[in-house]
Design a protein around this motif. Structure first.
Motif, PDB file in Angstrom:
ATOM      1  N   GLY A 114       0.776  -1.231   0.000  1.00  0.00           N
ATOM      2  CA  GLY A 114       0.000   0.000   0.000  1.00  0.00           C
ATOM      3  C   GLY A 114       0.807   1.281   0.000  1.00  0.00           C
ATOM      4  O   GLY A 114       1.998   1.292   0.303  1.00  0.00           O
ATOM      5  N   ALA A 115       0.125   2.364  -0.333  1.00  0.00           N
ATOM      6  CA  ALA A 115       0.685   3.710  -0.340  1.00  0.00           C
ATOM      7  C   ALA A 115      -0.412   4.694   0.025  1.00  0.00           C
ATOM      8  O   ALA A 115      -1.585   4.449  -0.216  1.00  0.00           O
ATOM      9  CB  ALA A 115       1.242   4.057  -1.715  1.00  0.00           C
ATOM     10  N   SER A 116      -0.022   5.785   0.600  1.00  0.00           N
ATOM     11  CA  SER A 116      -0.965   6.834   0.949  1.00  0.00           C
ATOM     12  C   SER A 116      -0.991   7.879  -0.162  1.00  0.00           C
ATOM     13  O   SER A 116       0.040   8.420  -0.530  1.00  0.00           O
ATOM     14  CB  SER A 116      -0.540   7.491   2.266  1.00  0.00           C
ATOM     15  OG  SER A 116      -1.419   8.525   2.601  1.00  0.00           O
ATOM     16  N   LEU A 117      -2.178   8.129  -0.720  1.00  0.00           N
ATOM     17  CA  LEU A 117      -2.323   9.129  -1.776  1.00  0.00           C
ATOM     18  C   LEU A 117      -2.720  10.471  -1.179  1.00  0.00           C
ATOM     19  O   LEU A 117      -3.414  10.524  -0.174  1.00  0.00           O
ATOM     20  CB  LEU A 117      -3.367   8.680  -2.803  1.00  0.00           C
ATOM     21  CG  LEU A 117      -3.139   7.339  -3.496  1.00  0.00           C
ATOM     22  CD1 LEU A 117      -4.192   7.123  -4.580  1.00  0.00           C
ATOM     23  CD2 LEU A 117      -1.752   7.238  -4.077  1.00  0.00           C
ATOM     24  N   GLU A 118      -2.290  11.537  -1.810  1.00  0.00           N
ATOM     25  CA  GLU A 118      -2.586  12.883  -1.321  1.00  0.00           C
ATOM     26  C   GLU A 118      -3.964  13.376  -1.770  1.00  0.00           C
ATOM     27  O   GLU A 118      -4.630  14.092  -1.041  1.00  0.00           O
ATOM     28  CB  GLU A 118      -1.521  13.870  -1.814  1.00  0.00           C
ATOM     29  CG  GLU A 118      -0.141  13.594  -1.272  1.00  0.00           C
ATOM     30  CD  GLU A 118       0.897  14.501  -1.894  1.00  0.00           C
ATOM     31  OE1 GLU A 118       0.838  15.725  -1.669  1.00  0.00           O
ATOM     32  OE2 GLU A 118       1.763  13.966  -2.619  1.00  0.00           O
ATOM     33  N   ASP A 119      -4.366  13.014  -2.969  1.00  0.00           N
ATOM     34  CA  ASP A 119      -5.644  13.452  -3.532  1.00  0.00           C
ATOM     35  C   ASP A 119      -6.728  12.453  -3.143  1.00  0.00           C
ATOM     36  O   ASP A 119      -6.802  11.358  -3.682  1.00  0.00           O
ATOM     37  CB  ASP A 119      -5.536  13.546  -5.054  1.00  0.00           C
ATOM     38  CG  ASP A 119      -6.827  13.981  -5.729  1.00  0.00           C
ATOM     39  OD1 ASP A 119      -7.750  14.427  -5.026  1.00  0.00           O
ATOM     40  OD2 ASP A 119      -6.905  13.868  -6.966  1.00  0.00           O
ATOM     41  N   VAL A 120      -7.568  12.830  -2.184  1.00  0.00           N
ATOM     42  CA  VAL A 120      -8.589  11.906  -1.687  1.00  0.00           C
ATOM     43  C   VAL A 120      -9.676  11.627  -2.724  1.00  0.00           C
ATOM     44  O   VAL A 120     -10.445  10.693  -2.565  1.00  0.00           O
ATOM     45  CB  VAL A 120      -9.226  12.420  -0.369  1.00  0.00           C
ATOM     46  CG1 VAL A 120      -8.191  12.459   0.737  1.00  0.00           C
ATOM     47  CG2 VAL A 120      -9.856  13.781  -0.571  1.00  0.00           C
ATOM     48  N   GLY A 121      -9.711  12.382  -3.796  1.00  0.00           N
ATOM     49  CA  GLY A 121     -10.683  12.148  -4.859  1.00  0.00           C
ATOM     50  C   GLY A 121     -10.096  11.373  -6.027  1.00  0.00           C
ATOM     51  O   GLY A 121     -10.702  11.306  -7.091  1.00  0.00           O
ATOM     52  N   ASN A 122      -8.924  10.778  -5.850  1.00  0.00           N
ATOM     53  CA  ASN A 122      -8.242  10.072  -6.923  1.00  0.00           C
ATOM     54  C   ASN A 122      -9.075   8.896  -7.419  1.00  0.00           C
ATOM     55  O   ASN A 122      -9.607   8.118  -6.632  1.00  0.00           O
ATOM     56  CB  ASN A 122      -6.881   9.579  -6.419  1.00  0.00           C
ATOM     57  CG  ASN A 122      -5.966   9.159  -7.537  1.00  0.00           C
ATOM     58  OD1 ASN A 122      -6.336   8.380  -8.396  1.00  0.00           O
ATOM     59  ND2 ASN A 122      -4.759   9.700  -7.517  1.00  0.00           N
ATOM     60  N   ILE A 123      -9.160   8.751  -8.740  1.00  0.00           N
ATOM     61  CA  ILE A 123      -9.965   7.667  -9.312  1.00  0.00           C
ATOM     62  C   ILE A 123      -9.335   6.296  -9.083  1.00  0.00           C
ATOM     63  O   ILE A 123      -9.999   5.282  -9.239  1.00  0.00           O
ATOM     64  CB  ILE A 123     -10.224   7.883 -10.813  1.00  0.00           C
ATOM     65  CG1 ILE A 123      -8.907   7.913 -11.601  1.00  0.00           C
ATOM     66  CG2 ILE A 123     -11.025   9.135 -11.058  1.00  0.00           C
ATOM     67  CD1 ILE A 123      -9.091   7.881 -13.103  1.00  0.00           C
ATOM     68  N   ALA A 124      -8.076   6.237  -8.695  1.00  0.00           N
ATOM     69  CA  ALA A 124      -7.412   4.953  -8.444  1.00  0.00           C
ATOM     70  C   ALA A 124      -8.059   4.214  -7.287  1.00  0.00           C
ATOM     71  O   ALA A 124      -7.967   2.985  -7.205  1.00  0.00           O
ATOM     72  CB  ALA A 124      -5.933   5.172  -8.156  1.00  0.00           C
ATOM     73  N   PHE A 125      -8.737   4.923  -6.381  1.00  0.00           N
ATOM     74  CA  PHE A 125      -9.386   4.265  -5.249  1.00  0.00           C
ATOM     75  C   PHE A 125     -10.495   3.318  -5.712  1.00  0.00           C
ATOM     76  O   PHE A 125     -10.871   2.411  -4.994  1.00  0.00           O
ATOM     77  CB  PHE A 125      -9.955   5.284  -4.267  1.00  0.00           C
ATOM     78  CG  PHE A 125      -8.899   5.994  -3.473  1.00  0.00           C
ATOM     79  CD1 PHE A 125      -7.961   5.287  -2.731  1.00  0.00           C
ATOM     80  CD2 PHE A 125      -8.838   7.374  -3.470  1.00  0.00           C
ATOM     81  CE1 PHE A 125      -6.980   5.935  -2.001  1.00  0.00           C
ATOM     82  CE2 PHE A 125      -7.865   8.038  -2.739  1.00  0.00           C
ATOM     83  CZ  PHE A 125      -6.929   7.317  -2.009  1.00  0.00           C
ATOM     84  N   GLY A 126     -10.986   3.505  -6.921  1.00  0.00           N
ATOM     85  CA  GLY A 126     -12.007   2.615  -7.449  1.00  0.00           C
ATOM     86  C   GLY A 126     -11.468   1.238  -7.792  1.00  0.00           C
ATOM     87  O   GLY A 126     -12.225   0.290  -7.932  1.00  0.00           O
ATOM     88  N   GLY A 127     -10.137   1.105  -7.915  1.00  0.00           N
ATOM     89  CA  GLY A 127      -9.549  -0.163  -8.296  1.00  0.00           C
ATOM     90  C   GLY A 127      -8.669  -0.798  -7.242  1.00  0.00           C
ATOM     91  O   GLY A 127      -8.010  -1.791  -7.506  1.00  0.00           O
TER      92      GLY A 127
END
Length: 185
Positions: A114-127
């Motif tokens: 895992g990694a922590s993303l800065e943009d909480v609206g990132n579309i990668a969270f869907g996958g």
């Protein structure tokens, strides 16, 4: 004949400087969001590269790498045979990794990365996997706080789903959104 030299007045110069300052601050704000998106894209790409390297390692050894904590240490033996070098987060920290075994013993049959993303609206969270605990009895959890440690190594130091994550994978953080992008096998 006399020629008049006309220059700018102080007021005109101040207005021009104020306009330039306003335009440059607008450009800097828009560049900041582009930088965040670029760092997040690199994080997702790095996680996918590590996933591919782990799968190639599995094809050769019929087991995944054991280890818990940061991916730089746990996955060091992947380089250079399966990946050129173990990537780091764009801000310098390591990604999180847990090798998972059945009942805590035996060969490593899965992993959580895992990694922590800065943009909480990132579309990668869907996958991503959106899982705090792994279905293959993975002892490590992906709570995003830097003080959380996997249950198998509780008290032995800090561990996180990337630096600065404030929410467990698949759960709401303080602002109601997920920050941990994670993959499991």
């Amino acid at each position: 004949m006399k020629t008049l030299k006309r220059g700018f007045t102080l007021i005109e110069l101040l207005v021009v400087i104020a306009i330039i300052g306003l335009l440059s601050s607008i450009v800097m704000v828009s560049l900041s969001s582009v930088r965040v998106k670029a760092r997040d894209t690199k994080r997702v790409s790095d996680i996918r590269s590590l996933q591919l390297a782990l799968e190639m390692y599995y094809d050769t050894n019929r087991a995944y790498l054991s280890g818990t904590g940061n991916a730089g240490t746990a996955l060091a033996s992947l380089a250079p045979a399966y990946i050129q070098s173990i990537p780091k987060d764009p801000l310098g920290s390591d990604y999180a990794y847990v090798g998972c075994t059945t009942g805590g013993v035996g060969s490593v049959i899965g992993y959580h990365l895992g990694a922590s993303l800065e943009d909480v609206g990132n579309i990668a969270f869907g996958g991503d996997s959106d899982s705090d605990k792994d279905s293959v009895n993975c002892s490590g959890d992906f709570r995003g706080l830097n003080t959380d440690v996997p249950s198998s190594t509780a008290g032995s130091g800090t561990w996180a789903c990337g630096a600065g994550s404030s929410a467990a994978a698949g759960t709401a953080g303080p602002n109601g959104t997920e920050k941990c992008y994670d993959i499991k096998r």
